[in-house]
Design an enzyme around this catalytic site. Structure first.
Site, PDB file in Angstrom:
ATOM      1  N   GLY B 166       0.833  -1.202   0.000  1.00  0.00           N
ATOM      2  CA  GLY B 166       0.000   0.000   0.000  1.00  0.00           C
ATOM      3  C   GLY B 166       0.866   1.249   0.000  1.00  0.00           C
ATOM      4  N   ASP B 167       1.998   1.174   0.675  1.00  0.00           N
ATOM      5  CA  ASP B 167       2.945   2.293   0.677  1.00  0.00           C
ATOM      6  C   ASP B 167       3.820   2.302  -0.570  1.00  0.00           C
ATOM      7  OD1 ASP B 167       2.718   3.681   3.353  1.00  0.00           O
ATOM      8  OD2 ASP B 167       2.901   1.613   4.016  1.00  0.00           O
ATOM      9  N   SER B 168       4.475   1.176  -0.838  1.00  0.00           N
ATOM     10  CA  SER B 168       5.481   1.187  -1.906  1.00  0.00           C
ATOM     11  C   SER B 168       4.849   1.325  -3.283  1.00  0.00           C
ATOM     12  CB  SER B 168       6.333  -0.075  -1.839  1.00  0.00           C
ATOM     13  OG  SER B 168       5.526  -1.230  -1.876  1.00  0.00           O
TER      14      SER B 168
END
Lengths: 402, 393
Positions: B166-168
Site C-alpha cells: 500500500g505504501d510502496s
C-alpha cells in the site's frame, strides 16, 4: 494538452504486465499500436469475464489502443513494422535477444532507422542472468521474490497475494522507465535500450524481510495481520465480518479502552505499554479483545473507533468498497464502450493529475481493427492489402467478424 | 548525464510511501532535499531493524538524498521553505489532508512562489471524497480496498499482503505522476498539482474481482493458493518446501502434461481447455500433486522450466537475497551507511542502458546537510548558528 500527446508507441507484448503500462500511456495521450500476429493473438483476448464473446479483461488491459494484426516474423511483415518504427518513439517487446535478432528488431539494427528510438523490454527475468528466457507467471514471481514467503499467518503456509501484484508492480516500473527515457530524450535527443525484469521489480518492493536479514541476520517469521512493533495492530472478528485496528501509542490504547468501555483493560499493568502489550498479546490480550469486538457489527465498531480518531477499518468485500461514496468521488470506476464486449465498467486511474488528467475514453479494439487504416497511411494500395491478407501477413477486423 | 540531473525535489514526506517515491527520483539523479522535523526527524528513524543504534528501515529508503532539519511551524522555517520552493521543480508531501494548508504551505501558496512547480500529494485516501481526513495504516487501507478480503484461505481469515505494498506501490504511482507532470513541464513550462491515494492504487490492482462484479454480477472472495482464472495455477507441497505451477494457456498445459510424463491428460475431456480445467480443478490437482511431492524444488525447476512451463519454488528470504538471478542483475546494492556501516539492500530495477540508476551517497544522518543548504541560500554562518539555537533548524 495531454501529457503524451504526439508520442507513438508500438507494443508487441501480450498478457498483462506491459499492457498495463501501455494502457496508462494511452490514458495520458500516447498513440499506442498493439501489434499481434494473425496466428497467435494475445491470449488475454480469451480471459474471463467474457461479454458478447469478447474478453472484458482484455478491455481493461488494452483500452484506448489501436489494433494492428501483422505477422512480423515474415519478411514483408518486418518491412511494414520497420516503416512504422521510423515514425515511432517507443518499441516495446518481451522477446529474448535471440528472437529479437531473428526478427531483425534488435536495438542495433533499428537505431539507424530511428536514432532517438526508445527500445524497451519487460520479461519475467530480464535479458541477462541464469533465468533469462525462462517462463514465469504472476504466481511464479510471487514465489521467487519472497512476496509469498512474507504473506500469511505464522502457523500457516506462505500465501500468494489475492491479486496479480507481479504484473501491476512491474507494469508501474515500466511506466517509470518509459517516462524517464522520454524525459532524457527530450533533454538530449538520445534514445536508449531498457531491460526490465519482473522479478527485479518485485524484489525492490520486498520491504523488511531482506532488510532485516541483511542488517541483523535474522529471518523473520510470517506475522499474519499483526505488525511486530505496534500492538494491538491486528484484524479481529466482529458479529458480521472483521475489523483491522492499528494502535500505535500508549495514549491511543487508553482511548481504545475508553471507547469500548473497558476500564479494567485500561488499568491492567501488563497492557499499559506497547512492548508489554506485544509480549502478552497472542494468548492473553487478543482473546479478550476478540470477546469484545464480537459484540459489534464491523461498520458499527468502525464508526465508534473512528469517532475517537483511531485508525481502523472494516475488512470490506469488493462489493462494499465498490459501492462506497469515496470510490465514486475519486472516479475509480469508469464505464467505457468496447468494440467487441460492449459496455464495460473498469477500475479507474489512480494517478490524478489536475491540469493534464488521464482519461479512459474507449475500450479495446477488436483484432486488426486498425490494420487497413495504418497500412493505407504507410502508402499501401487496396490491392496490396488484399495480397498481404491472402498471404496471412496481415489480418483486418472485417475478416475476423465473418 | 543522469536523467534527472539538475532537477530539485523538496521532499516533506516521512515513513515509507513518500520516501520510497523520492528515492526513485534520487536514484536517477534528482537532487532530493529531505525536510525532517528538527529534533526527531523522519519517524522511520525509530523503526526496526537497528544496527549501531541506527535504523535499517530508514537507511533502506533514503539513499541519495540530503537531509535538512526544519521547524515548519515557525515563520523563519517557512521563510526557508519559500526560498527553497523558489528554486525547486517538485514538492512531494504525505501529510494528513490539510496539514500543509494550515502551516501556510499548501499548493495555493507555493504556486505563487513558483508557478511552474509540480506539487505531489501522496496520502491514504487522496484530496477528495468523504474519507480524505482518515488516518491510514497499511492494514487499514488493505482492509478497506478489498485486498485483504481477496487474500488467504477461504476457510480462514482474510490476510494482509506482507510487504507494505500500500505504501510502496502508491509511491511508485506517485513517482509516475511526477514524471508525467515533469515531462509536461518540459514540453509546455506548466506546473501542476497531483495526488495519489493508497486506497485508489490498491483498489486499482483488484481488476479481477471488480470485473467479475461489474460484468457478471459475481462476488469473488479469496481462494487461497488457487486462481479464479487459470488451472493448474497453484501451490503444491514438494520434498523440500512448496512449489508453484502456473499454466495459463492450453499450449502451456500440453507442455506441462508432457513434462509430467502424462501427455494423455492434455487430451482428457475434463482438462482440454482452461475453463474445463477450472471446473475440474480438484480432480486435476489430485493427479498433479502426488507427482510433485517426491521432488525437490530444484529438480522440479529442471522438469518444468526446461519444458517451457512456468514453475518456481517458494523461496525464503535468505534464498531470495542470495539468488544468482538477482545477483546477475545487480539487484543487490552494497551501501556504506554512516550509521549502520556496510549493508546490502535492494537496488533499483529500472535498467536503462544510457542512464542507469546509481548510488551516489548513503542515506543522510539527521540534518547532515542543513548547514550547506542554508549557506547555499545565502544565510551567514552566524545566522545559521542562531537558527540552530532557536530550534528552527
Amino acid at each position: 494538452m495531454e501529457v503524451f500527446h504526439g508520442i507513438q508507441l508500438l507494443d508487441l507484448t501480450t498478457g498483462q504486465a506491459a499492457s498495463l503500462s501501455t494502457a496508462t500511456l494511452a490514458d495520458f495521450g500516447a498513440t499506442v499500436y498493439k501489434i499481434e500476429r494473425p496466428s497467435t493473438p494475445d491470449p488475454a483476448r480469451s480471459w474471463a469475464p467474457i461479454q458478447q464473446g469478447h474478453s472484458t479483461y482484455f478491455t481493461y488491459l488494452n483500452r484506448g489502443k489501436r489494433s494492428l494484426c501483422l505477422d512480423y516474423t515474415s519478411v514483408q511483415g518486418q518491412t511494414i513494422l520497420r516503416q512504422l518504427i521510423q515514425q515511432s518513439d517507443i518499441l516495446l517487446h518481451s522477446f529474448s535477444r535471440q528472437e529479437l535478432a531473428d526478427y531483425g528488431l534488435d536495438y542495433g539494427s533499428l537505431v539507424p532507422l530511428q536514432p532517438g528510438l526508445i527500445h524497451a523490454s519487460l520479461t519475467p527475468f530480464g535479458q541477462t542472468g541464469p533465468l533469462a528466457g525462462k517462463p514465469a507467471e504472476d504466481l511464479t514471481l510471487q514465489a521467487l521474490s519472497g512476496m509469498m514467503d512474507r504473506t500469511g499467518f505464522p502457523t500457516g503456509p506462505a500465501t500468494p497475494a489475492g491479486c496479480r501484484i507481479g504484473h501491476h508492480i512491474s507494469g508501474a516500473y515500466l511506466t517509470m522507465a518509459l517516462s524517464l527515457a522520454l524525459i532524457h530524450r527530450k533533454r538530449t535527443g538520445q534514445g536508449q535500450e531498457i531491460d526490465l525484469s519482473q522479478l527485479d521489480c518485485l524484489f525492490a518492493m520486498m520491504e523488511t524481510g531482506p532488510w532485516v536479514y541483511n542488517i541483523t541476520g535474522e529471518v523473520l517469521p510470517r506475522t499474519g495481520n499483526t505488525y511486530p512493533s505496534t500492538c494491538p495492530y491486528d484484524t479481529l472478528p466482529t458479529k458480521d465480518g472483521l475489523i483491522s485496528v492499528g494502535i500505535s501509542t500508549d495514549a491511543q490504547w487508553q482511548t481504545f479502552c475508553k471507547v469500548l468501555d473497558q476500564p479494567e483493560l485500561a488499568q491492567e499493568e501488563r497492557y499499559l505499554q506497547n512492548q508489554s502489550r506485544g509480549a502478552h498479546y497472542a494468548d492473553d490480550l487478543r482473546p479478550k479483545l476478540v470477546a469484545i469486538t464480537q459484540q459489534y457489527g464491523k461498520f458499527e465498531l468502525e464508526k465508534r473507533l473512528r469517532g475517537a480518531k483511531l485508525a481502523c477499518a472494516a475488512v470490506c468485500t469488493i462489493s462494499e468498497v465498490m459501492g462506497s461514496q469515496h470510490i465514486a468521488d475519486r472516479h475509480m470506476l469508469v464505464t467505457v464502450e468496447d468494440e467487441g464486449a460492449g459496455t464495460v465498467t473498469l477500475p479507474g486511474i489512480p494517478i490524478q493529475l489536475t491540469k493534464t488528467p488521464g482519461t479512459i475514453q474507449s475500450g479495446a479494439s477488436v483484432l486488426g481493427s486498425h490494420t487497413a487504416e495504418t497500412l493505407r497511411q504507410l502508402g499501401y494500395t487496396p490491392e496490396e492489402l488484399t495480397s498481404l491478407a491472402n498471404q496471412h501477413i496481415i489480418q483486418q477486423a472485417e475478416e475476423v467478424a465473418t | 548525464m543522469k536523467v534527472l540531473e539538475g532537477v530539485t525535489v523538496l521532499d516533506f514526506t516521512q515513513a515509507y510511501s513518500g520516501p520510497f517515491c523520492a528515492m526513485q527520483l534520487a536514484d536517477f539523479g534528482a537532487r532530493v532535499i529531505k525536510i525532517e522535523r528538527a529534533g526527531c526527524g523522519d519517524q522511520s528513524r525509530e523503526w526496526t531493524p537497528f544496527r549501531n543504534g541506527y535504523s535499517g528501515y530508514y537507511a533502506s529508503i533514503n539513499r541519495n538524498k540530503e537531509s535538512l532539519t526544519l521547524d515548519l511551524t515557525s515563520s523563519k522555517g517557512v521563510n526557508i521553505v519559500k526560498a527553497l520552493v523558489e528554486q525547486s521543480d517538485i514538492v512531494l508531501e504525505n501529510f494528513k489532508y490539510g496539514t500543509l494548508d494550515k502551516l501556510g504551505l499548501g499548493y495555493s501558496v507555493m504556486k505563487t512562489w513558483n508557478p511552474g512547480l509540480i506539487f505531489a500529494s501522496l496520502t491514504g485516501f487522496g484530496q477528495s471524497g468523504p474519507w480524505k481526513h482518515l488516518a491510514a495504516y497499511d492494514n487499514v487501507v488493505q482492509s478497506m480496498c478489498g485486498m485483504m478480503d481477496q487474500t488467504g484461505d477461504p476457510q480462514g481469515d482474510p490476510c494482509r499482503v506482507g510487504p507494505a505494498i500500500g505504501d510502496s506501490f502508491t509511491g511508485l504511482q506517485a513517482c509516475n505522476g511526477i514524471l508525467m507532470a515533469y515531462f509536461h513541464k518540459l514540453n509546455t513550462g506548466e506546473g501542476q498539482s497531483l495526488n495519489v491515494a493508497m486506497l485508489d492504487t490498491l483498489f486499482g490492482m483488484l481488476e479481477e474481482p471488480i470485473l467479475h462484479k461489474t460484468v457478471l454480477g459475481e462476488d469473488l472472495t479469496r481462494c487461497g493458493s488457487h486462481s479464479h482464472s487459470f488451472a493448474p495455477y497453484d501451490v503444491y507441497p514438494c520434498q523440500d518446501g512448496l512449489y508453484t505451477l502456473a499454466v495459463t494457456t492450453d499450449e502451456d498445459f500440453i507442455r506441462c502434461c508432457s513434462a509430467l510424463d502424462h501427455p494423455e491428460w492434455a487430451k482428457d475431456l475434463r482438462f482440454a481447455t482452461n475453463s474445463l480445467r477450472l471446473a475440474h480443478r480438484d480432480q486435476l490437482n489430485s493427479l498433479i500433486a502426488p507427482l510433485l511431492l517426491p521432488h525437490s524444488r530444484q529438480v522440479l525447476d529442471e522438469i518444468f522450466q526446461s519444458a517451457g512451463v512456468a514453475g518456481g519454488g517458494v523461496l525464503d528470504i535468505p534464498e531470495v537475497v542470495h539468488s544468482p538471478q538477482l545477483e546477475a542483475r545487480s539487484m543487490v546494492w552494497s551501501v556504506d551507511d554512516p550509521g549502520l556501516g556496510l549493508h546490502n539492500t535492494m537496488g533499483n530495477p529500472v535498467h536503462m542502458a544510457q542512464t542507469p540508476p546509481t548510488l551516489t551517497r548513503p542515506s543522510p544522518l539527521l540534518g547532515q546537510d542543513t548547514r550547506a543548504i542554508l549557506e547555499e541560500l545565502g544565510y551567514s554562518s552566524s545566522e545559521i548558528t542562531q537558527l540552530q539555537a532557536d530550534g528552527i533548524v
